[in-house]
Motif scaffolding. Structure first.
Motif, PDB file in Angstrom:
ATOM      1  N   THR A   1       0.822  -1.217   0.000  1.00 50.55           N
ATOM      2  CA  THR A   1       0.000   0.000   0.000  1.00 50.55           C
ATOM      3  C   THR A   1       0.856   1.267   0.000  1.00 50.55           C
ATOM      4  OG1 THR A   1      -0.109   0.101   2.431  1.00 50.55           O
ATOM      5  CG2 THR A   1      -1.774  -1.232   1.302  1.00 50.55           C
ATOM      6  N   VAL A   2       2.157   1.148   0.261  1.00 47.33           N
ATOM      7  CA  VAL A   2       3.022   2.324   0.361  1.00 47.33           C
ATOM      8  C   VAL A   2       3.142   3.081  -0.964  1.00 47.33           C
ATOM      9  CG1 VAL A   2       5.382   3.099   0.837  1.00 47.33           C
ATOM     10  CG2 VAL A   2       4.288   1.414   2.334  1.00 47.33           C
ATOM     11  N   PRO A   3       3.377   2.410  -2.110  1.00 49.37           N
ATOM     12  CA  PRO A   3       3.516   3.171  -3.364  1.00 49.37           C
ATOM     13  C   PRO A   3       2.304   4.052  -3.670  1.00 49.37           C
ATOM     14  CG  PRO A   3       4.293   0.937  -3.669  1.00 49.37           C
ATOM     15  CD  PRO A   3       3.668   0.974  -2.322  1.00 49.37           C
ATOM     16  N   ALA A   4       1.094   3.548  -3.437  1.00 51.88           N
ATOM     17  CA  ALA A   4      -0.104   4.342  -3.725  1.00 51.88           C
ATOM     18  C   ALA A   4      -0.203   5.533  -2.779  1.00 51.88           C
ATOM     19  CB  ALA A   4      -1.356   3.480  -3.626  1.00 51.88           C
ATOM     20  N   THR A   5       0.085   5.324  -1.494  1.00 45.26           N
ATOM     21  CA  THR A   5       0.006   6.429  -0.544  1.00 45.26           C
ATOM     22  C   THR A   5       1.152   7.422  -0.726  1.00 45.26           C
ATOM     23  OG1 THR A   5       1.224   5.144   1.114  1.00 45.26           O
ATOM     24  CG2 THR A   5      -1.179   5.006   1.152  1.00 45.26           C
ATOM     25  N   ALA A   6       2.251   6.989  -1.371  1.00 45.91           N
ATOM     26  CA  ALA A   6       3.379   7.890  -1.619  1.00 45.91           C
ATOM     27  C   ALA A   6       3.139   8.807  -2.807  1.00 45.91           C
ATOM     28  CB  ALA A   6       4.657   7.085  -1.837  1.00 45.91           C
ATOM     29  N   GLY A   7       2.084   8.540  -3.577  1.00 46.47           N
ATOM     30  CA  GLY A   7       1.757   9.409  -4.700  1.00 46.47           C
ATOM     31  C   GLY A   7       2.130   8.871  -6.063  1.00 46.47           C
TER      32      GLY A   7
ATOM     33  N   GLY B   1      -1.044   4.975 -10.916  1.00 50.38           N
ATOM     34  CA  GLY B   1      -1.192   3.778 -11.731  1.00 50.38           C
ATOM     35  C   GLY B   1      -0.567   2.526 -11.156  1.00 50.38           C
ATOM     36  N   VAL B   2      -0.475   2.436  -9.824  1.00 48.49           N
ATOM     37  CA  VAL B   2       0.125   1.245  -9.211  1.00 48.49           C
ATOM     38  C   VAL B   2      -0.872   0.523  -8.306  1.00 48.49           C
ATOM     39  CG1 VAL B   2       2.516   2.052  -9.324  1.00 48.49           C
ATOM     40  CG2 VAL B   2       1.077   2.673  -7.363  1.00 48.49           C
ATOM     41  N   ASP B   3      -2.164   0.712  -8.532  1.00 48.16           N
ATOM     42  CA  ASP B   3      -3.161   0.007  -7.726  1.00 48.16           C
ATOM     43  C   ASP B   3      -3.060  -1.507  -7.899  1.00 48.16           C
ATOM     44  OD1 ASP B   3      -4.065   2.442  -6.852  1.00 48.16           O
ATOM     45  OD2 ASP B   3      -5.688   2.574  -8.323  1.00 48.16           O
ATOM     46  N   TRP B   4      -2.545  -1.934  -9.040  1.00 44.93           N
ATOM     47  CA  TRP B   4      -2.405  -3.366  -9.322  1.00 44.93           C
ATOM     48  C   TRP B   4      -1.347  -4.021  -8.426  1.00 44.93           C
ATOM     49  CZ3 TRP B   4       2.594  -4.418 -10.474  1.00 44.93           C
ATOM     50  CH2 TRP B   4       3.372  -3.360 -10.957  1.00 44.93           C
ATOM     51  N   LEU B   5      -0.457  -3.219  -7.862  1.00 38.81           N
ATOM     52  CA  LEU B   5       0.642  -3.784  -7.082  1.00 38.81           C
ATOM     53  C   LEU B   5       0.131  -4.541  -5.858  1.00 38.81           C
ATOM     54  CD1 LEU B   5       3.721  -3.949  -6.872  1.00 38.81           C
ATOM     55  CD2 LEU B   5       3.672  -1.847  -5.515  1.00 38.81           C
ATOM     56  N   PHE B   6      -0.871  -3.982  -5.176  1.00 35.69           N
ATOM     57  CA  PHE B   6      -1.447  -4.667  -4.014  1.00 35.69           C
ATOM     58  C   PHE B   6      -2.028  -6.006  -4.417  1.00 35.69           C
ATOM     59  CE2 PHE B   6      -5.068  -5.766  -1.378  1.00 35.69           C
ATOM     60  CZ  PHE B   6      -4.552  -5.662  -0.096  1.00 35.69           C
ATOM     61  N   ASP B   7      -2.754  -6.041  -5.529  1.00 37.15           N
ATOM     62  CA  ASP B   7      -3.377  -7.298  -5.972  1.00 37.15           C
ATOM     63  C   ASP B   7      -2.317  -8.336  -6.329  1.00 37.15           C
ATOM     64  OD1 ASP B   7      -5.881  -6.063  -5.700  1.00 37.15           O
ATOM     65  OD2 ASP B   7      -5.768  -5.253  -7.736  1.00 37.15           O
TER      66      ASP B   7
END
Length: 556
Positions: free
Chosen positions: A359-365, A368-374
């Motif tokens: 979840t860190v990349p998305a909260t860092a700003g 287009g990395v929502d797929w990373l959590f999945d």
């Protein structure tokens, strides 16, 4: 705003269904532990499945806040690390700290580079995102490993490495993920040596703060608040949390501060140790259950399907290339045999930390990395299913499962403040050499004595010639001055048998012979003296050592 007009986060009407669902989930998770033990699956899979069932794909509870997940995830990780430190025996990991430390630092760097390269060339990701992905999946999970190894004893050094590594590698992984995510989001860059120096400084600073809080709190809290076991347990668990907050405020690693403080506290001679351990373990379980269910809620089955192939590709790179190479580079200088290295490679299970860090990349700003959590969620589930149930088989195939290693002796200390004494509870394990020893042969120091033996659920008041057996529980009452020496003597006999340290006299005062005689126990010889005789048993040496056949008597 007046108090009467303040908006409520939850109303009384909403409280009842909230408590109903929450308690049902908690009870289900508690019952699921038995199924996990029997099936060999880590409990994290069951808890994740419960969370998914409660979410969009099941009961329809909507939850999609990555920021709240990260905040609650970090809070849960603090409690999990605190529980791990408080319940870890320094003796069990002392010889494994060096290889585990290298594996948790150098090994993580190797893993990040290898997985990042695989993500870049196989999935065609930009280097910045590929390295972030490599850092996210670099941390291992101790709970996932040991939940499937309860029935598979391992060599002590191997167990110590797995336990210490999983506790040490979380702080470096968090630092690397945050640094790489910040660079990918804002384009901030700097020389690699500066990044490495910053990480080392933050880890060292956090360790110093944690050590200070742990030592000072362990010395002061027993004097200020040791009358109530419940309050004392709360205070002890609050100290690692305090260490996290102070370390973060000082811009150092809060996670390493938490673990170091808890590790020091867990190995100090604190009062109410059973209560402290029980409370810490309970809070650790609550944190794990809440964290995994929360992560399951955040996942959506519809999105997970699209990340199946990328997750398998990255997981294979991690399992077959990155992890073995990390282990080879990190532990080879410590002369770890190749078969143990192979097991370390296969036992690198991933758990809650990679999913939280996803979840860190998305909260860092980063856009287009929502797929990373999945992707990380699917990777953790699939490879836990593959590695978890096969760990016992792998240990047997490598010749590691045949090593008979169990706890030889366990000691717990409960204070009796008003009487000025401590009660030591001793559990005699299957490998302990306390079995077969008669009570008088323990040669406990003055001020300590065995008052009760519990055998097969029956309490026995021991006589000097009562013979101890495997599985016995002993209650030893000791003065505060003799407690440490009594513990040391019990451990020595457990490891070396009745003649352990025979050449040394028991650490008693000048009147040790008289005091020992008063208990019907013959004192040990002083340096340079021949064995003396006691008033009830004659020569202290066992009969079969003196040449006579051993004489076995049932306890009176």
């Amino acid at each position: 705003m007046p108090i009467a007009q303040a908006p409520a986060l939850i109303t009384n009407q909403q409280l009842t269904p909230f408590l109903l669902v929450g308690t049902l989930v908690l009870l289900t998770c508690v019952v699921a532990v038995r199924f996990a033990v029997r099936s060999g699956l880590p409990t994290l899979l069951i808890y994740l499945a419960i969370g998914v069932a409660l979410g969009d794909g099941g009961l329809g509870i909507r939850f999609s806040s990555a920021d709240l997940t990260q905040v609650l995830g970090y809070s849960a990780l603090v409690l999990i690390l605190a529980e791990g430190g408080l319940t870890t025996s320094w003796r069990s990991i002392e010889k494994s700290v060096a290889p585990a430390g290298v594996l948790a630092t150098v090994g993580i760097v190797v893993s990040v580079l290898v997985v990042g390269s695989g993500a870049h060339y196989l999935l065609h990701l930009p280097w910045t995102i590929a390295l972030v992905l490599g850092a996210v999946v670099s941390s291992t999970d101790a709970a996932a490993v040991f939940s499937v190894l309860r029935r598979v004893p391992l060599p002590p050094r191997l167990t110590g490495i797995l336990e210490a590594e999983s506790s040490f590698n979380d702080p470096p992984a968090v630092l690397i993920v945050v640094a790489l995510a910040d660079q990918a989001a804002h384009g901030s860059s700097g020389p690699l040596w500066l990044l490495a120096l910053t990480a080392i400084g933050e880890l060292a600073g956090g360790a110093v703060i944690g050590a200070g809080i742990g030592w000072a709190g362990g010395k002061l809290l027993p004097k200020a608040a040791s009358t109530s076991s419940g309050l004392f347990s709360i205070g002890i668990l609050a100290l690692p949390v305090l260490a996290y907050a102070l370390a973060n405020q000082a811009h150092t690693s809060g996670f390493i501060a938490t673990y170091v403080a808890a590790l020091i506290l867990g190995n100090l001679p604190l009062p109410h140790r059973p209560a402290v351990r029980g409370f810490a373990q309970a809070m650790g379980w609550v944190a794990q259950i809440g964290l995994f269910v929360l992560l399951g809620l955040l996942a959506s089955p519809g999105r997970l399907v699209h990340q199946l192939v990328p997750a398998v590709v990255i997981g294979l790179v991690l399992l077959l290339v990155a992890r073995p190479l990390s282990v080879l580079i990190a532990v080879t200088p410590f002369r770890i045999p190749l078969r143990e290295q192979a097991f370390l490679s296969w036992a690198g299970l991933r758990g809650a930390v990679p999913i939280v860090l996803a979840t860190v990349p998305a909260t860092a700003g980063i856009h287009g990395v929502d797929w990373l959590f999945d992707l990380v969620f699917v990777l953790v589930v699939i490879f836990t299913l593959v590695q978890g149930p096969t760990l016992p088989w792998v240990a047997q195939r490598l010749g590691l499962g045949d090593v008979h290693h169990t706890v030889d002796v366990e000691l717990e200390v409960t204070p009796l403040e008003e009487l000025g004494a401590d009660v030591l509870q001793v559990q005699i394990g299957q490998t302990s050499q306390l079995a077969g020893v008669e009570v008088f042969e323990l040669r406990l120091p003055t001020g300590a004595d065995v008052t009760l033996v519990v055998r097969d659920g029956e309490a026995i008041v021991p006589a000097p010639d009562t013979i101890l057996r495997h599985g016995d529980q002993l209650l030893i009452v000791a003065t505060p001055q003799s407690r440490a020496r009594a513990e040391a003597r019990i451990r020595a006999v457990s490891e070396g048998g009745r003649l352990a340290e025979w050449h040394r006299s028991p650490p008693a005062g000048r009147d040790a012979p008289a005091a020992a005689a008063g208990r019907g126990v013959a004192p040990g010889p002083r340096d340079g003296e021949r064995p003396t005789t006691g008033p009830r048993r004659g020569p202290v040496l066992p009969r079969h050592v003196r040449g006579a056949p051993p004489r076995r008597r049932e306890p009176r």
